[in-house]
Write an enzyme that holds these catalytic residues in place. Structure first.
Site, short mmCIF file in Angstrom:
data_model
loop_
_atom_site.label_atom_id
_atom_site.label_comp_id
_atom_site.label_asym_id
_atom_site.label_seq_id
_atom_site.Cartn_x
_atom_site.Cartn_y
_atom_site.Cartn_z
N SER A 11 2.34 -83.02 -32.41
CA SER A 11 0.99 -82.84 -32.98
C SER A 11 0.96 -83.06 -34.49
CB SER A 11 0.44 -81.46 -32.65
OG SER A 11 1.26 -80.44 -33.20
N TYR A 151 16.83 -67.97 -36.94
CA TYR A 151 16.62 -69.41 -36.82
C TYR A 151 17.95 -70.14 -36.75
CZ TYR A 151 15.29 -74.19 -38.10
OH TYR A 151 15.14 -75.56 -38.13
#
Length: 287
Positions: A11, A151
Site C-alpha cells: 500500500s 522488533y
C-alpha cells in the site's frame, strides 16, 4: 514467459515501489495489502507508469487470508515464481513497558507473517522445483539496537528461519532464498516506528529517559547530517530487490547500502552473503 510475483504490504513505501519496479521489468505482479481501501496510491502510480498490476487482499496475520490469496493466484496463473515478504511494522519500546498483546503483535506481523506466506507458496515451488522467496529483513535482523529489542528479535527470527530453509530446500527443490537487509528506509514505516518510540518515551519509566534522549538525538543527527546515507529511499531498496530477483544465483543475504554493510561488518565479514554458513550447515547435517 512472464514470471508471477506475489508481494505483501504494497500500500505504500518499499512494497509499493517493489510492485512498480517488478511490473516495469516484465513480472506479472500480484500486489497485496491488508486493506484494499489503501490501494489508490498504488493504482495511481501504476497508471502514471503505464503498467498493469493485480491487487488482492492479504492479511499476513491470518493464515486463511494468505491461503485464499495464494489459491486465487494459482487458479489464475498456475504458479508463483517469486514471493516478496515485505509486510511488517516497526516497533520501539522497552521490554519492561511492552504489553503481552504488543509482544504478540510485533512478532506476528514481522515473523509469523513471513512463515505463513512461505508455507503457502512452498508446495507449488517444490512441485515445480523452481521459485524464489525474498524476505525483507533489516540490519536489525543481524545487530540488536536500543529500544528495538522486540522488533530485532522478530527480524532475527526471520534470518534464522530463512537460513534454515535455504539449507535444504535450495539443493533439493531449487527454491532460492534471499534476505534483504536495509539500514533504514524513509517511509511511513519509519515514521510509524518513530511515533511509537516517542509514545513509548512519554510512558517510559524515568530511569530510561537519559538513554532514550541519546537514542532520539542520534536518530536526528543521522537523518539530518549523515554523509553515509543511512536512510535510503524506497526506490533505492526496491532496485536491490529487483537485482536479486533477476539473479540466477542470488545471495542468501544482502545489505542495501554502504552504511548497512559497515554497521553489520562485525557480524558479516567472515561470510558476507551467507553462503559459507549454509554450505557448512549442509556438510554437518546433510552430507
Amino acid at each position: 514467459m512472464k514470471k508471477i510475483a506475489l508481494i505483501t504490504g504494497t500500500s505504500s513505501g518499499l512494497g509499493l515501489e517493489t510492485a512498480i519496479i517488478l511490473a516495469k521489468n516484465g513480472y506479472t505482479v500480484y500486489a497485496t495489502m491488508r486493506s484494499l481501501a489503501k490501494k489508490e496510491p498504488l493504482l495511481a502510480r501504476a497508471q502514471e507508469e503505464h503498467i498493469q498490476l493485480k491487487v488482492l487482499a492479504l492479511d499476513v496475520t491470518e493464515q486463511q487470508s494468505v491461503d485464499n490469496c495464494v489459491q486465487t493466484i494459482i487458479a489464475a496463473e498456475g504458479q508463483i515464481d517469486l514471493l516478496v515478504n515485505n509486510a511488517g511494522s516497526g516497533f520501539a519500546k522497552t521490554t519492561e513497558q511492552t504489553t503481552e498483546i504488543e509482544m504478540q503483535w510485533v512478532t506476528d506481523v514481522n515473523y509469523f507473517g513471513v512463515v505463513r506466506c512461505s508455507k503457502a507458496v512452498i508446495p507449488g515451488m517444490r512441485t515445480r522445483k523452481k521459485g524464489h522467496i525474498i524476505n525483507i529483513s533489516s540490519v536489525g535482523g543481524l545487530v540488536g539496537q536500543p529500544f528495538n529489542e522486540l522488533y530485532c528479535g522478530a527480524k532475527f527470527a526471520v534470518e534464522g528461519y530463512t537460513e534454515a530453509l535455504a539449507s535444504y530446500l535450495t539443493d533439493a527443490f531449487h527454491i532460492q532464498f534471499t534476505l534483504v537487509e536495509p539500514g533504514g528506509i524513509v517511509t511511513d514505516f519509519m515514521q510509524s516506528a518513530m511515533e511509537k518510540t516517542m509514545t513509548a518515551g512519554k510512558m517510559a519509566h524515568q530511569a530510561y529517559m537519559p538513554i532514550l534522549k541519546k537514542y532520539m538525538s542520534g536518530i536526528k543527527q543521522r537523518t539530518e547530517g549523515s554523509s553515509q546515507q543511512v536512510y535510503q529511499t524506497p526506490l533505492e531498496v526496491a532496485k536491490v530487490i529487483l537485482a536479486v530477483a533477476q539473479n540466477e544465483n542470488p545471495p542468501l543475504r544482502i545489505r542495501t547500502s554502504e552504511w548497512a554493510e559497515e554497521f553489520c561488518s562485525l557480524k558479516t565479514q567472515a561470510d558476507p552473503d551467507g553462503t559459507k554458513s549454509v554450505e557448512r550447515i549442509k556438510e554437518r547435517f546433510l552430507s
